[in-house]
Scaffold this motif. Structure first.
Motif, mmCIF file in Angstrom:
data_model
loop_
_atom_site.group_PDB
_atom_site.id
_atom_site.type_symbol
_atom_site.label_atom_id
_atom_site.label_comp_id
_atom_site.label_asym_id
_atom_site.label_seq_id
_atom_site.Cartn_x
_atom_site.Cartn_y
_atom_site.Cartn_z
ATOM 1 N N TRP A 73 -30.501 32.552 -5.068
ATOM 2 C CA TRP A 73 -31.158 33.831 -5.320
ATOM 3 C C TRP A 73 -31.621 33.890 -6.778
ATOM 4 O O TRP A 73 -32.767 34.235 -7.065
ATOM 5 C CB TRP A 73 -30.192 34.975 -5.010
ATOM 6 C CG TRP A 73 -30.644 36.355 -5.362
ATOM 7 C CD1 TRP A 73 -31.819 36.955 -5.027
ATOM 8 C CD2 TRP A 73 -29.899 37.321 -6.114
ATOM 9 N NE1 TRP A 73 -31.845 38.233 -5.516
ATOM 10 C CE2 TRP A 73 -30.686 38.494 -6.193
ATOM 11 C CE3 TRP A 73 -28.637 37.320 -6.730
ATOM 12 C CZ2 TRP A 73 -30.259 39.641 -6.855
ATOM 13 C CZ3 TRP A 73 -28.212 38.471 -7.384
ATOM 14 C CH2 TRP A 73 -29.018 39.611 -7.454
ATOM 15 N N PHE A 114 -36.615 33.112 2.356
ATOM 16 C CA PHE A 114 -35.473 32.933 1.463
ATOM 17 C C PHE A 114 -34.220 32.584 2.258
ATOM 18 O O PHE A 114 -33.493 31.650 1.921
ATOM 19 C CB PHE A 114 -35.236 34.197 0.642
ATOM 20 C CG PHE A 114 -33.968 34.158 -0.160
ATOM 21 C CD1 PHE A 114 -33.863 33.315 -1.262
ATOM 22 C CD2 PHE A 114 -32.875 34.930 0.193
ATOM 23 C CE1 PHE A 114 -32.679 33.259 -2.005
ATOM 24 C CE2 PHE A 114 -31.699 34.876 -0.542
ATOM 25 C CZ PHE A 114 -31.602 34.038 -1.639
ATOM 26 N N PHE A 115 -33.964 33.318 3.323
ATOM 27 C CA PHE A 115 -32.747 33.077 4.099
ATOM 28 C C PHE A 115 -32.722 31.656 4.663
ATOM 29 O O PHE A 115 -31.713 30.946 4.559
ATOM 30 C CB PHE A 115 -32.627 34.091 5.237
ATOM 31 C CG PHE A 115 -31.376 33.935 6.047
ATOM 32 C CD1 PHE A 115 -30.165 34.401 5.564
ATOM 33 C CD2 PHE A 115 -31.374 33.292 7.275
ATOM 34 C CE1 PHE A 115 -28.991 34.246 6.288
ATOM 35 C CE2 PHE A 115 -30.220 33.117 8.004
ATOM 36 C CZ PHE A 115 -29.020 33.606 7.513
ATOM 37 N N GLU A 123 -38.083 44.722 -5.321
ATOM 38 C CA GLU A 123 -37.898 43.623 -4.393
ATOM 39 C C GLU A 123 -38.269 44.028 -2.974
ATOM 40 O O GLU A 123 -37.906 43.373 -2.014
ATOM 41 C CB GLU A 123 -36.444 43.158 -4.424
ATOM 42 C CG GLU A 123 -35.490 44.229 -4.017
ATOM 43 C CD GLU A 123 -34.059 43.853 -4.361
ATOM 44 O OE1 GLU A 123 -33.171 44.391 -3.735
ATOM 45 O OE2 GLU A 123 -33.861 42.998 -5.232
ATOM 46 N N GLU A 124 -38.994 45.099 -2.875
ATOM 47 C CA GLU A 124 -39.422 45.537 -1.560
ATOM 48 C C GLU A 124 -40.329 44.484 -0.940
ATOM 49 O O GLU A 124 -41.212 43.956 -1.613
ATOM 50 C CB GLU A 124 -40.196 46.865 -1.682
ATOM 51 C CG GLU A 124 -39.316 48.027 -2.048
ATOM 52 C CD GLU A 124 -38.139 48.164 -1.106
ATOM 53 O OE1 GLU A 124 -38.371 48.319 0.097
ATOM 54 O OE2 GLU A 124 -36.993 48.084 -1.571
ATOM 55 N N SER A 167 -35.029 40.409 8.694
ATOM 56 C CA SER A 167 -34.836 39.431 7.629
ATOM 57 C C SER A 167 -34.246 40.086 6.381
ATOM 58 O O SER A 167 -33.393 39.503 5.710
ATOM 59 C CB SER A 167 -36.147 38.704 7.326
ATOM 60 O OG SER A 167 -37.168 39.610 6.991
ATOM 61 N N LEU A 214 -35.746 36.561 -6.549
ATOM 62 C CA LEU A 214 -36.672 37.054 -5.511
ATOM 63 C C LEU A 214 -37.535 38.190 -6.030
ATOM 64 O O LEU A 214 -37.982 39.042 -5.252
ATOM 65 C CB LEU A 214 -35.914 37.536 -4.274
ATOM 66 C CG LEU A 214 -35.571 36.499 -3.212
ATOM 67 C CD1 LEU A 214 -35.025 37.194 -1.975
ATOM 68 C CD2 LEU A 214 -36.788 35.667 -2.835
ATOM 69 N N VAL A 226 -30.489 39.203 4.722
ATOM 70 C CA VAL A 226 -30.270 38.845 3.320
ATOM 71 C C VAL A 226 -29.256 39.782 2.659
ATOM 72 O O VAL A 226 -28.341 39.318 1.964
ATOM 73 C CB VAL A 226 -31.605 38.825 2.540
ATOM 74 C CG1 VAL A 226 -31.357 38.642 1.049
ATOM 75 C CG2 VAL A 226 -32.493 37.697 3.058
ATOM 76 N N PRO A 251 -41.826 37.182 6.738
ATOM 77 C CA PRO A 251 -41.523 37.919 5.508
ATOM 78 C C PRO A 251 -40.790 37.046 4.485
ATOM 79 O O PRO A 251 -40.099 36.079 4.859
ATOM 80 C CB PRO A 251 -40.615 39.059 5.983
ATOM 81 C CG PRO A 251 -40.888 39.200 7.440
ATOM 82 C CD PRO A 251 -41.236 37.829 7.923
ATOM 83 N N THR A 308 -34.632 42.500 -10.901
ATOM 84 C CA THR A 308 -35.083 43.147 -9.671
ATOM 85 C C THR A 308 -35.347 44.629 -9.904
ATOM 86 O O THR A 308 -36.170 45.214 -9.223
ATOM 87 C CB THR A 308 -34.044 42.976 -8.550
ATOM 88 O OG1 THR A 308 -32.803 43.453 -9.029
ATOM 89 C CG2 THR A 308 -33.947 41.536 -8.152
ATOM 90 N N LEU A 346 -29.895 42.039 -11.755
ATOM 91 C CA LEU A 346 -30.078 43.485 -11.832
ATOM 92 C C LEU A 346 -31.311 43.830 -12.648
ATOM 93 O O LEU A 346 -32.169 44.603 -12.222
ATOM 94 C CB LEU A 346 -28.856 44.133 -12.491
ATOM 95 C CG LEU A 346 -27.612 44.162 -11.622
ATOM 96 C CD1 LEU A 346 -26.441 44.733 -12.394
ATOM 97 C CD2 LEU A 346 -27.899 45.009 -10.387
ATOM 98 N N THR A 368 -30.023 43.736 -4.683
ATOM 99 C CA THR A 368 -29.099 44.032 -5.777
ATOM 100 C C THR A 368 -28.037 45.034 -5.347
ATOM 101 O O THR A 368 -26.855 44.892 -5.686
ATOM 102 C CB THR A 368 -29.877 44.579 -6.987
ATOM 103 O OG1 THR A 368 -30.918 43.658 -7.303
ATOM 104 C CG2 THR A 368 -28.963 44.755 -8.179
ATOM 105 N N ALA A 414 -38.151 37.588 2.864
ATOM 106 C CA ALA A 414 -36.702 37.537 3.085
ATOM 107 C C ALA A 414 -36.336 36.463 4.106
ATOM 108 O O ALA A 414 -35.292 35.812 3.979
ATOM 109 C CB ALA A 414 -36.185 38.907 3.532
ATOM 110 N N ALA A 415 -37.180 36.282 5.107
ATOM 111 C CA ALA A 415 -36.916 35.243 6.114
ATOM 112 C C ALA A 415 -37.052 33.859 5.499
ATOM 113 O O ALA A 415 -36.257 32.959 5.775
ATOM 114 C CB ALA A 415 -37.863 35.404 7.301
#
Lengths: 474, 474, 474
Positions: free
Chosen positions: C100, C153-154, C36-37, B289, C122, B293, C148, C31, C28, B343, C150-151
């Motif tokens: 985003w 969000f996507f 953003e980990e 994922s 994010l 992104v 997760p 994050t 920038l 980023t 990221a998933a």
């Protein structure tokens, strides 16, 4: 359009609308009575993964509708493009209704060795995803797959749609739009499921001479059935005007858009990764990856063989032959993809690529006009692929020490399916002819079906109305 | 076609047919001897899920063939469309045979730090999906992936096919059809796997100065290798007739179908969701994922940057630049997609979008004619993306406190791959030239390759034969 | 292009470039500050499988961008094709940056019942894939999904992109390119997420009168929001020149490529298998397969109903109506796909197919010019589908003994979303008009946007430069 024409259209669509209404009405009654809730099932990991795989593979097979639409449209003339696109767009919709109503039940419902008798409109009892002895329900023949009933239906539906769409290409550019729709509905509702029942539905071909007719993903069940039905259509319809000269010559009628046809070929290749590996109906990694590789190699060698063989035989590396070579390799490996070695798939594909070129030339010699080569791809290579199982299957094939028995059973199945499908197709084509007529008039064919039947051009010149000129002060 | 021409064609295809025959014949011998059955392996859930993911990702990457075909066809002229479609259709078939025969073994077979030496025709011992210490077999370099050998082969094959197809666009509209086929076969059989071995196959670049050259999904292994090979081809072939005027001017030769090109660009973007996230070769949800992104953001900023930069630089929001900006962002994030932040991916994509516009203009100034911008996309941004790992990797990158070391290693890898690939490419292009010739004649180029080489038009006007008129009573 | 025009363009892009710079710059800062980990999470099998499914479904939804691009391009005129393709290509890039930056936070960030207030770029805390009580973070509203961040969000991003692209078709062939980009950016950044928050983000519509407004996959959240925004645009822009005659007549302005439009329709159908079944956001096999079947049946009956109804109503089985019938059925079943029976989906689709035909005719009577039928598909059937939940949901629907309550809540939601979206859209359209202007001049519209705005033709005739003739010795 004059008044008479309107009435005639009115008359004709009524038949189809009536059919649709009957199908759906019956569905309402059936499903209200019986209920269609999926039975409570196992919710364990294996079911989850198997179901994901079956669904994703089914989506890929669904996308083959786009591939067939583009190959057929590209290989035919622009004056018939809307007609062809419409046929390919509606055929899956019709197939969905037909297969829901009767197809799935006739194919997988409990019944006798000739056809299923239960479970119309998905209305039968079923405790999927339970399998084996734990299964109770009316779709025993497909109870080996540990996925919900809806997943089984979806995956089988996209296959049924494929069989119907194969016919479309062979009868293109002269069949009446309504006639094709009616025939496709009958094919999916009544014909495809019967031979499918014989082979995949626990019927008589699934246990013959102590073995089974082997057709893993449907070289026969799907492709040659579509091919036989198309053959009957080609014979009933006759060739397109001007295809064969009175002096025995054959006139090339080139397709109008090779870019669309090529894209269609690649989409079909992609879709086959659902068709063949998906036929595991289970997330069996070893089988899926092996099948994907044999499928790839047969397609690749089909491409190479057809292109080079056409180059020798015809003097140019004909792109339409190359595309059909790819499809031929794919059709041919479909029956045996799970049980042949990579080398076996390479040989199957090479032979398919040569066969398709020779078949195209032969059908033309016989003055059997098949605008897209559907017979050469799906019928000839459906047969070849089914026989190839008897030769190359690493356990039962003749070349691997398995003796002649499997090959004989494969042959019996091919002949039986051919006899039934050709007969039924002629009956259905004649029914269609009686109800709606089969072929457009010479005038309609000459101006193109888009103008005469569809009322829409595929590629009109940009409109500029008088109002524009007024707006521009002109 | 006169008799001499037939003989000449006959002579030329024989070389390719011979090559094919040798490849397959050897395969028969090899695989019959060694056997190719997948070793019995773990059948547990993890293997199952990992394999599903690798296969599905591979299908998406396969579909990139359609994307490349459409972008190249759309960006070139209609008179060469069948030629371009044919190249793109057959290249994956050729790649399949080449990579099966030698490519996979040279890349992942056990050997030395320069190339693999074992496992040709997938015929080596292998007990995948066992991994780590449990693995025994000849493909140790890829034994970290817990999936069956067939899945590893399939996934790596679709990558190899991509490298070959990159070349196609740069040499379009003037290369001989056969010459491209032969070069593509050599590239996948012998060249791509070697540098691939250095980086992904356990070779010398996988352990250098106490770190590894990092190229997660192939900005270098796939894209810039394709780009370097294309560069050599561009230099060998020279520009298309009329591209550069005698007075130093550059003539725009617009592509014939921007709809196809745009569709191709979107298919490539889709395919990249297999290319980058799939390179995990495991169903690692967090990684997949995150990579999806970063891939998305780099593509998005590549699009935005290229469009606005072209708008400033050229006066219009050039759609071809926009599409190439998207591809540039995707190529650039390919090496680092797993290890950069969102980023970071945004910045990588923004720079890629500007770079691709400047690169297109620069190559034209250098009179290096690349009809589709393949060099600007795959070579320039393959390099940029590989360097970007040394800058933006959140553990090792210069901007994240990782020091200069990773950047140096990235640079060494880029130079080494460039030196080898350019050299090998010139050798192979010269071999091809000697055997088949490289460039069509000025006359053939003028009338278009479809007429001169392929014997088929892409978009013929609808045929109306005399028989029609007879049938119509005319 | 004269100097003034250059300056004007320079002025206009600066606004957009500035916006982009601000968005990214803020990103920038945010994050870098917050990090953003992905939070360390469960790595168990369920998470893995759920994530795979969400991502694969998201890829399918992403591919809908190609479908929308082709349908809109095919349904419009060739002189505007590059403009339309460019709009559709850049809209997802713009949506990615907007969603985003602010969209995801406004929609799913913790906040009040009207909008989210946290988690921009994010950058919020989040320990996904932990769920329920174990979840800590700022995106509580979507913490039910065990994948997760990221998933999440996507998957949500590809939905947001869909809403923006719906607008494109309705305003086609006369809107300024820059104006559409700015409006799309505002829609995804500020408008779509707010009503989305009400329904999917834990806002006031997610708990109303002791039940929730039900919109499983977004008939309202995505489709009718896009439709309302498009409606405002259509009213602001007025019809294309020459569409409606001064005497009250409507002039058909046929699309230039029905093959592209049909392919687009099939790609959208494919993408919907990600859109609807994917909205489970979990690998729930029973739900996914049931939803795929209801989705299929609604699409199929939408096709059949629209085609036959158009045949009766208009005299021909209009292909553009057929394609829109398919999309209408899909939009209509989107809200209820998880909770209606197969029979329910059949009826929903049948009604959708009739509705879309009547709606197209009605909008034309109202002289509201929608070149592709986006209002009839997405707005009208988004409303119909949302109401249909109150009728056909097998637990809460009126026809299943659930009483009137759910239907009332559905109605309230529809009206509330309409009121907000139409108001906000008019504001944003007016902002856009003030900053960039909305509509091209009559001259620009007459010659086509490709010539006047984009500087590129979609289908130029093959270039033959003077150098050719020199090279040929002519």
């Amino acid at each position: 359009m004059n008044r008479l024409h309107v009435i005639e259209i009115g008359f004709q669509w009524r038949g189809l609308a009536l059919l649709t209404a009957v199908v759906i009405g019956t569905g309402l009654v059936m499903t209200c009575a019986v209920g269609e809730e999926p039975a409570p099932g196992l919710n364990d990991t294996q079911v989850m993964i198997d179901t994901l795989w079956v669904m994703i593979a089914g989506f890929l097979v669904f996308f083959m509708n786009a591939g067939f639409a583009l190959v057929e449209t590209g290989f035919c003339r622009g004056k018939n493009a809307v007609n062809i696109l419409s046929k390919n767009f509606i055929v899956f919709a019709i197939a969905s209704l037909s297969f829901w109503g009767t197809g799935f039940a006739l194919m997988f419902g409990n019944g006798n060795s000739l056809f299923g008798l239960t479970g119309f409109f998905l209305g039968g009892a079923d405790n999927s995803p339970l399998t084996g002895d734990a299964y109770t329900g009316v779709y025993s023949a497909i109870s080996w797959a540990g996925v919900p009933l809806a997943a089984k239906f979806f995956f089988q539906l996209v296959f049924a749609g494929t069989a119907a769409t194969i016919v479309s290409g062979a009868v293109a550019e002269r069949i009446k739009f309504q006639a094709y729709i009616l025939f496709a509905a009958l094919l999916v509702a009544l014909m495809y499921p019967l031979t499918g029942h014989w082979i995949w539905g626990g019927g008589w071909l699934s246990d013959l001479m102590d073995t089974a007719f082997l057709d893993f993903a449907g070289s026969t069940v799907v492709h040659s059935v579509g091919g036989w039905a198309a053959l009957a259509g080609v014979l009933m319809l006759g060739p397109r005007m001007g295809k064969y000269g009175p002096d025995g010559t054959t006139n090339a009628i080139p397709g109008h858009n090779m870019a669309l046809a090529t894209l269609g070929g690649l989409i079909l290749w992609l879709g086959w990764y659902g068709f063949n590996p998906g036929s595991t109906m289970a997330a069996d990694g070893a089988a899926i990856s092996h099948i994907a590789v044999t499928t790839t190699m047969a397609a690749a060698t089909g491409v190479v063989a057809a292109m080079f063989y056409a180059w020798i035989r015809l003097g140019t590396p004909d792109l339409s032959m190359t595309i059909n070579g790819c499809l031929a390799g794919l059709v041919a490996v479909t029956a045996g993809c799970n049980g042949v070695s990579i080398t076996g798939s390479v040989i199957i594909g090479l032979i398919a690529g040569v066969l398709v070129v020779e078949a195209v030339l032969t059908f033309d010699k016989l003055r059997m006009d098949d605008p897209v080569g559907a017979l050469s791809v799906h019928l000839v290579n459906g047969i070849w692929g089914t026989l190839a199982v008897g030769l190359f299957n690493t356990e039962l094939g003749l070349f691997y020490g398995g003796g002649i028995q499997q090959l004989v059973v494969q042959g019996i199945g091919i002949v039986a399916v051919a006899a039934f499908t050709v007969t039924a197709s002629f009956i259905f084509w004649n029914v269609t002819k009686a109800v709606l007529g089969l072929r457009v008039t010479a005038e309609e064919e000459y101006v193109g079906l888009d103008q005469s039947e569809m009322g829409l051009e595929a590629y009109p010149v940009d409109a500029t109305t008088p109002e524009y000129k007024i707006a521009m002060g002109g």
